[in-house]
Every structure is written in C-alpha cells, then in structure tokens.
Design an enzyme around this catalytic site. Structure first.
Site, PDB file in Angstrom:
ATOM      1  N   HIS A 113     -10.313 -14.065 -37.537  1.00  0.00           N
ATOM      2  CA  HIS A 113     -11.240 -13.255 -36.739  1.00  0.00           C
ATOM      3  C   HIS A 113     -10.475 -12.607 -35.568  1.00  0.00           C
ATOM      4  CE1 HIS A 113     -15.123 -12.202 -34.748  1.00  0.00           C
ATOM      5  NE2 HIS A 113     -15.576 -12.237 -35.993  1.00  0.00           N
ATOM      6  N   ASP A 153     -20.628  -8.287 -39.976  1.00  0.00           N
ATOM      7  CA  ASP A 153     -19.236  -8.445 -40.434  1.00  0.00           C
ATOM      8  C   ASP A 153     -19.025  -9.742 -41.207  1.00  0.00           C
ATOM      9  OD1 ASP A 153     -19.682  -9.724 -37.924  1.00  0.00           O
ATOM     10  OD2 ASP A 153     -17.528  -9.823 -37.522  1.00  0.00           O
ATOM     11  N   ASP A 213     -18.121 -17.789 -35.899  1.00  0.00           N
ATOM     12  CA  ASP A 213     -17.850 -17.334 -34.530  1.00  0.00           C
ATOM     13  C   ASP A 213     -18.474 -18.322 -33.548  1.00  0.00           C
ATOM     14  OD1 ASP A 213     -16.930 -15.251 -35.997  1.00  0.00           O
ATOM     15  OD2 ASP A 213     -18.235 -13.728 -35.127  1.00  0.00           O
TER      16      ASP A 213
END
EC number: 3.1.26.11
Length: 313
Positions: free
Chosen positions: A270, A67, A212
């Site tokens: 996100h 992603d 992330d």
C-alpha cells in the site's frame, strides 16, 4: 505456500503499482488460492501470472474502499467464463454482498457458480477447515476494516523408517499401523508402540494480512509470532501525525509492530504514489533499521513462506 502480489499501491492505480490485491497460493497444501482484496485491474494483473482464476476458492475483503474492491465484478465474471464452476466464498465487512450482487444484477451478469457471503460482525474464527483456520479482527480505518490471520494446522510427525529398519521391524502393513500410533505385536513376539517411531510434528505456518489501518491494539494479536506479516506503509518516517490523521500507518510503525509481535518477515505494501522507486527503497531502509527482515514489495513479487527450521523453533 506463497504470497503473490497483484497490487501494492495506495488509492489509485499507477504506472508501476496497481491497487491492492494479494494472493495466498495454497496449491501444494489444498490446491486452492485465497485472494485478499481485489482492487481495480486485478484480473489483468492475474493474466500476467501463472495463477488460474478458477483456483480462487476464497476472497477476503479488508474494507469497502474502491481501491480494494473495484476489481471484484470483473474477476468474478471472468472466473465464470474460464471454467470456474466451484462455489466461491467472499468474506468482508457488511455491505460486500450488496456491492457484488448489485454490480452483477445491473450488468446482467450470470455466473456458473454459487457465491457464499460471510459478512463479518464479531472478531474471532471465521473459517476452520482440515488444514487451515482463519481469524479476523477489526482494525482502525475511516470505515470498517478487518485484518486476517491464516493459521496452518501442525503437520503430523513422519514415520521414522530408518529407526524401524535399525530395530529390524519388517516393512509392510505394520508400518501403517505404527503410523496410526497403534501398539503392534511382531511375528517374533515383540510388542512395540507406534508413538515411539513417529517424529516431532511440523509446526504450521502463520500468515497475517492487514487492511488499511492506523496503529491499534488488535494488530499485535493478529500478527503475533507470524511467519509473514503483510502491513500497509502509506507514509514514511516522520509522518506519523499525517498517518494518524488519514487513518494509515508509517513504515516505522509497522517495523516496531513486527518487533513487538515477534514475527519472522515483514512485507510492506500500500505504497503511496509519492514514493518513487528510489524513495520506496528509502522506506525499506528506514524500516530495516528497526526490523531487518523487511521488504517493500512490488507488483508481481512472489514470496515463498518456508517452514521454520528446527533450530529456529
């Protein structure tokens, strides 16, 4: 300087949020655009903006989850078709070069420009130009992941023209010499110093973009005193255990970091598809209780990054 979001969702594309990608528009500063991550469909998102792919000079990849990288082959190919002949640099974890080159080779894609690859190995400065420096450091995710701190160099002070006029210093080549802080002798015999007619430097801006990550010490240094921090918010208040188990962060953790790092503005991205529009507003509300200048961003949000006002400094 602006941030433009092309993907603010987590994991897979959704109806209202595409997967991760954000552009740092530096058109006024250096006539370039720097892209951070390139999830699937990024080039379709770009088509709905005024951004031109040929202006993309650097791409910073945080990690190699799909992603965040599946949009790269298509974007690189389209950039070539759309007149992007200038070389491009891609920064990212080890493996990004192999991913891009394999995709281009298997699809027999020929580019009109050269790609430089910088695979990150050690934290520290990864780029230093005339106007910007970029620092990278490791985050804490399931696979190798990096965060980036973009530092704009301070702008030199402006020549104080009004003061020069008040002191009866005639305009002309003398002004250029004073701008260079030289000592000048005037026709009337006065000796003046350029430094006495130069205003205070304008402090450069700092933008931190994280991949992330779960809570980890390196984030605070990357974010310290930033004008803007782009931080993931995959989970919400009360889900810190889930966030840790899945190597992600909550909105509350991001807000607490924003306070600790003394930043100006927090942008949460996100966002899990579990959070509908109403629930996303709740994420924002919870974070604002800790750090008021927080925004949960949406696809196509365009965020200006102004200089700090003198009184704020």
């Amino acid at each position: 300087m602006q941030l433009e979001f092309f993907g603010t969702g987590a994991g897979v594309p959704g109806k209202f949020r595409n997967v991760s990608s954000v552009a740092l528009r530096l058109l006024d500063e250096i006539n370039q655009v720097w892209l951070f991550d390139c999830g699937e469909g990024t080039q379709q998102q770009i088509l709905r903006s005024t951004l031109k792919p040929r202006k993309i000079d650097k791409i910073f990849i945080t990690h190699l989850h799909g992603d965040h990288i599946f949009g790269l082959p298509g974007l690189l190919s389209s950039r070539s078709f759309q007149g992007g002949n200038d070389q491009l640099t891609i920064y990212g974890p080890k493996g990004i070069k192999d991913f891009v080159q394999t995709s281009l080779r298997v699809s027999q894609t020929k580019l009109s420009y050269k790609i430089n690859y910088v695979e990150l190995t050690n934290p520290g400065i990864i780029y230093k130009g005339k106007k910007f420096t970029v620092i990278a450091d490791r985050l804490d995710h399931q696979i190798e992941c990096w965060g980036y701190r973009v530092i704009e160099h301070d702008h030199p002070g402006e020549l104080m023209v009004e003061k020069l006029k008040e002191d009866n210093i005639p305009a002309g080549p003398i002004y250029g010499q004073l701008k260079q802080e030289k000592e000048v002798t005037l026709p009337d015999g006065r000796h003046i110093l350029g430094k006495n007619y130069i205003g205070s430097p304008q402090k450069g801006r700092v933008v931190t973009v994280l991949g992330d990550t779960r809570k980890t010490a390196s984030i605070k240094e990357l974010a310290k005193h930033a004008d803007v921090l782009v931080h993931e918010s995959t989970f919400g208040k009360g889900e810190s255990k889930l966030a840790r188990n899945y190597y992600h962060s909550t909105n509350v953790q991001a807000a607490n970091l924003a306070n600790a790092a003394d930043i100006q503005k927090l942008l949460l991205t996100h966002i899990s598809a579990r959070y509908t529009a109403k629930m996303a507003r709740e994420l924002q509300k919870q974070a604002r209780e800790i750090f008021p200048n927080t925004k949960v961003v949406k696809d196509f949000d365009l965020i200006d990054i102004p200089f700090k006002k003198e009184e704020e400094k």
